[in-house]
Design a protein around this motif. Structure first.
Motif, PDB file in Angstrom:
ATOM      1  N   ALA A   1       0.990  -1.170  -0.306  1.00  0.00           N
ATOM      2  CA  ALA A   1       0.273   0.248  -0.006  1.00  0.00           C
ATOM      3  C   ALA A   1       1.057   1.066  -0.257  1.00  0.00           C
ATOM      4  N   VAL A   2      -0.051   2.388  -0.786  1.00  0.00           N
ATOM      5  CA  VAL A   2       1.361   3.365  -0.819  1.00  0.00           C
ATOM      6  C   VAL A   2      -0.118   4.425  -1.202  1.00  0.00           C
ATOM      7  N   MET A   3       0.703   5.588  -0.894  1.00  0.00           N
ATOM      8  CA  MET A   3      -0.200   6.597  -0.963  1.00  0.00           C
ATOM      9  C   MET A   3      -0.135   7.883  -1.894  1.00  0.00           C
ATOM     10  N   PHE A   4      -0.672   9.090  -2.459  1.00  0.00           N
ATOM     11  CA  PHE A   4       0.235   9.900  -3.397  1.00  0.00           C
ATOM     12  C   PHE A   4      -0.487  11.230  -2.508  1.00  0.00           C
ATOM     13  N   LEU A   5       0.056  12.287  -2.799  1.00  0.00           N
ATOM     14  CA  LEU A   5      -0.833  13.864  -1.996  1.00  0.00           C
ATOM     15  C   LEU A   5      -0.536  14.456  -2.863  1.00  0.00           C
TER      16      LEU A   5
ATOM     17  N   PHE B   1       5.313   7.083  -9.637  1.00  0.00           N
ATOM     18  CA  PHE B   1       4.849   5.874 -10.302  1.00  0.00           C
ATOM     19  C   PHE B   1       6.141   5.161 -11.332  1.00  0.00           C
ATOM     20  N   ASP B   2       5.980   6.021 -12.601  1.00  0.00           N
ATOM     21  CA  ASP B   2       6.661   5.463 -13.584  1.00  0.00           C
ATOM     22  C   ASP B   2       8.415   6.102 -14.290  1.00  0.00           C
ATOM     23  N   GLY B   3       8.794   6.291 -12.693  1.00  0.00           N
ATOM     24  CA  GLY B   3      10.315   6.759 -12.672  1.00  0.00           C
ATOM     25  C   GLY B   3      10.712   7.474 -13.947  1.00  0.00           C
ATOM     26  N   THR B   4      11.848   7.321 -14.827  1.00  0.00           N
ATOM     27  CA  THR B   4      12.272   8.435 -15.491  1.00  0.00           C
ATOM     28  C   THR B   4      11.060   7.218 -17.226  1.00  0.00           C
ATOM     29  N   LEU B   5      10.168   6.431 -16.988  1.00  0.00           N
ATOM     30  CA  LEU B   5       9.569   5.876 -18.539  1.00  0.00           C
ATOM     31  C   LEU B   5       8.377   7.269 -18.239  1.00  0.00           C
ATOM     32  N   ALA B   6       8.030   7.087 -19.930  1.00  0.00           N
ATOM     33  CA  ALA B   6       6.692   7.614 -20.446  1.00  0.00           C
ATOM     34  C   ALA B   6       5.489   7.322 -20.548  1.00  0.00           C
ATOM     35  N   PRO B   7       4.111   7.155 -20.507  1.00  0.00           N
ATOM     36  CA  PRO B   7       3.400   6.647 -19.747  1.00  0.00           C
ATOM     37  C   PRO B   7       3.444   5.268 -21.160  1.00  0.00           C
ATOM     38  N   GLY B   8       2.894   3.954 -21.339  1.00  0.00           N
ATOM     39  CA  GLY B   8       3.492   2.724 -21.816  1.00  0.00           C
ATOM     40  C   GLY B   8       4.154   2.681 -22.572  1.00  0.00           C
ATOM     41  N   GLN B   9       5.479   3.345 -22.137  1.00  0.00           N
ATOM     42  CA  GLN B   9       6.664   2.466 -22.019  1.00  0.00           C
ATOM     43  C   GLN B   9       7.370   1.718 -21.346  1.00  0.00           C
TER      44      GLN B   9
ATOM     45  N   GLY C   1      10.434   0.095  -7.508  1.00  0.00           N
ATOM     46  CA  GLY C   1       9.833  -0.205  -7.436  1.00  0.00           C
ATOM     47  C   GLY C   1       8.716  -0.367  -6.519  1.00  0.00           C
ATOM     48  N   THR C   2       8.790  -0.012  -5.348  1.00  0.00           N
ATOM     49  CA  THR C   2       8.645  -0.031  -4.130  1.00  0.00           C
ATOM     50  C   THR C   2       7.633   1.267  -3.335  1.00  0.00           C
ATOM     51  N   ASP C   3       8.774   1.499  -2.779  1.00  0.00           N
ATOM     52  CA  ASP C   3       9.356   3.556  -2.785  1.00  0.00           C
ATOM     53  C   ASP C   3       9.133   4.582  -3.397  1.00  0.00           C
ATOM     54  N   TYR C   4       9.088   3.927  -4.411  1.00  0.00           N
ATOM     55  CA  TYR C   4       9.385   5.411  -5.696  1.00  0.00           C
ATOM     56  C   TYR C   4       9.365   4.391  -7.089  1.00  0.00           C
ATOM     57  N   ALA C   5       8.242   4.660  -8.441  1.00  0.00           N
ATOM     58  CA  ALA C   5       8.754   3.942  -9.782  1.00  0.00           C
ATOM     59  C   ALA C   5       8.095   3.012  -9.204  1.00  0.00           C
TER      60      ALA C   5
ATOM     61  N   GLU D   1       8.419  13.551  -5.464  1.00  0.00           N
ATOM     62  CA  GLU D   1       8.350  13.758  -5.499  1.00  0.00           C
ATOM     63  C   GLU D   1       6.796  14.523  -7.470  1.00  0.00           C
ATOM     64  N   SER D   2       6.174  14.262  -8.022  1.00  0.00           N
ATOM     65  CA  SER D   2       5.929  14.336  -8.681  1.00  0.00           C
ATOM     66  C   SER D   2       5.348  13.029  -9.318  1.00  0.00           C
ATOM     67  N   SER D   3       4.129  12.764  -9.460  1.00  0.00           N
ATOM     68  CA  SER D   3       3.592  11.509  -9.773  1.00  0.00           C
ATOM     69  C   SER D   3       3.762  10.684 -10.573  1.00  0.00           C
TER      70      SER D   3
END
Length: 437
Positions: free
Chosen positions: A75-79, A131-139, A188-192, A125-127
């Motif tokens: 479980a994680v949360m984004f504010l 969620f996606d690290g340095t990757l673009a959506p769908g990459q 993959g757990t705390d970031y990205a 910081e930054s959704s």
């Protein structure tokens, strides 16, 4: 070799039982998809808490740390609408600097991990990055993209000031620094998160004062461990990642606190689970309907929160979203599960979640706004004067004068919500096609 700590890291991953095992087939994370208009959403709802249940994680062998977790997930949360204090040298949430415009993030994601000894949570910081690290959506994820994401996390200093338990480093290769190992063990757990996990999330808009309560709660949880002498040790039954996210929302008056460090037998009989909590959140928003003025007045927590914050949980902007793990993927396996702690046939969690996924007002912004616009219009149309309540419910209306004050405040709130929803709908109608996050 799979490090034993990583089995604890997926905080609900130790769940077992026939009903659970029957639900461990790969989960479809493609529906309902991500919120399509983050530009409009963030303007309409500048502060929100997004509770996320992220799937198990399963690393392919032969590259980096061998990481795996159970189907209970994490479980994680984004504010939305907050920042990290970049001068603190340690994870501290703060209000965003109004002068910070060029690189101002849309919010902060946080995660609890059993790795830490002097912190309860860390944040990024930054959704997009969270969620996606340095990757673009769908990459897809390549090994180079995996390394680049860790390099960016180090540049951001996610673990600045955070000490890990010594045993976390037992599997560290001799040629890798301790700092690099921290980021390797936690990506993959705390970031990205979606580099190696898929996710279901539920957004809950809150007011600015409520968000300050959430921030204060989280900062206080970290302050306990920052300089010792107390050391943080997670416990899957008594103090896990779900307790943290649940109680962050409890601090804002959303629901009751879930006690931590209870007697282990009691804790085992009732403890929060990531995917269950997602359903619990949506269920709580439906539990006391916005169009039932008497139910709002009679529900103690709902009434108290409303009178303190001018806020009701049954509100526009409560949306489900999902995102599959990045594919193709050179680093992680992509056939992933995220289970309920529930009977797969008779249990209510499966039925309720399926219901939410079938009804667009739970996941589509335009449908959601139109749904509440209709409800608010009916509330105002069906409004009865205070004298009607005094005639038909005298005990309620005259109770210490509380109801008359609540009555006026309630209809002022509905009128304000009507205007807010209409403004968001107008913005949707007049702006261009959906934009990417």
């Amino acid at each position: 070799m799979t490090h034993h700590l990583l089995r604890r890291m997926a905080c609900a991953g130790l769940l077992a039982g026939t009903a659970l095992l029957a639900a461990c087939a790969p989960t479809n994370f493609n529906h309902p998809g991500q919120v399509s208009r983050p530009d409009v959403y963030n303007q309409a709802f500048p502060y929100y808490a997004e509770l996320c249940a992220v799937s198990q994680i399963s690393k392919k062998p032969g590259f980096g740390a061998d990481i795996s977790g159970g189907a209970g997930g994490h479980a994680v949360m984004f504010l939305g609408g907050v920042c990290l204090d970049r001068k603190a040298g340690y994870p501290v949430l703060t209000e965003c600097d109004a002068t910070r415009t060029a690189d101002r993030p849309d919010g902060v994601g946080f995660s609890m991990n059993s790795h830490y000894s002097n912190a309860n949570w860390t944040g990024a910081e930054s959704s997009a990055f969270y969620f996606d690290g340095t990757l673009a959506p769908g990459q897809g994820l390549t090994r180079a993209g995996y390394v680049a994401t860790q390099d960016e996390a180090k540049r951001r200093g996610i673990y600045d000031g955070v000490i890990f338990h010594k045993e976390v480093f037992n599997g560290k290769p001799a040629n890798m620094s301790a700092v690099d190992w921290k980021y390797e063990m936690s990506v993959g757990t705390d970031y990205a998160t979606t580099l190696g996990r898929a996710r279901f999330c539920a957004r809950l808009p809150v007011t600015a004062p409520q968000m300050r309560k959430i921030m204060d709660f989280l900062n206080e949880r970290n302050a306990v461990y920052r300089n010792g002498p107390k050391t943080y040790d997670s416990n899957v039954l008594q103090d896990n990642c779900n307790h943290l996210t649940h109680n962050a929302l409890a601090a804002a008056g959303f629901w009751s606190e879930w006690p931590i460090n209870r007697f282990v037998v009691l804790a085992a009989l009732s403890f929060p689970v990531p995917k269950n909590e997602l359903v619990n959140l949506i269920h709580r928003t439906d539990a006391v309907p916005v169009d039932n003025i008497q139910a709002i007045f009679n529900d103690k927590l709902t009434y108290q929160t409303f009178m303190q914050y001018d806020w009701l949980a049954d509100e526009p902007g409560v949306l489900l979203e999902s995102e599959p793990v990045h594919t193709p993927n050179e680093v992680y396996n992509t056939s992933l599960s995220l289970i309920f702690y529930d009977d797969p046939v008779l249990g209510s969690y499966h039925r309720n979640f399926a219901h939410y996924l079938k009804n667009a007002h739970y996941y589509d912004l335009r449908t959601n706004l139109e749904y509440f616009a209709g409800r608010y219009a009916r509330i105002m149309q069906d409004r009865q004067p205070l004298s009607w309540w005094q005639a038909h419910h005298p005990a309620l209306a005259r109770e210490s004068g509380a109801f008359p004050a609540f009555y006026q405040r309630y209809y002022d709130y509905i009128a304000a919500q009507q205007a807010k929803v209409q403004q968001a709908l107008d913005l949707l109608h007049t702006t261009e096609a959906p934009t990417s996050r």
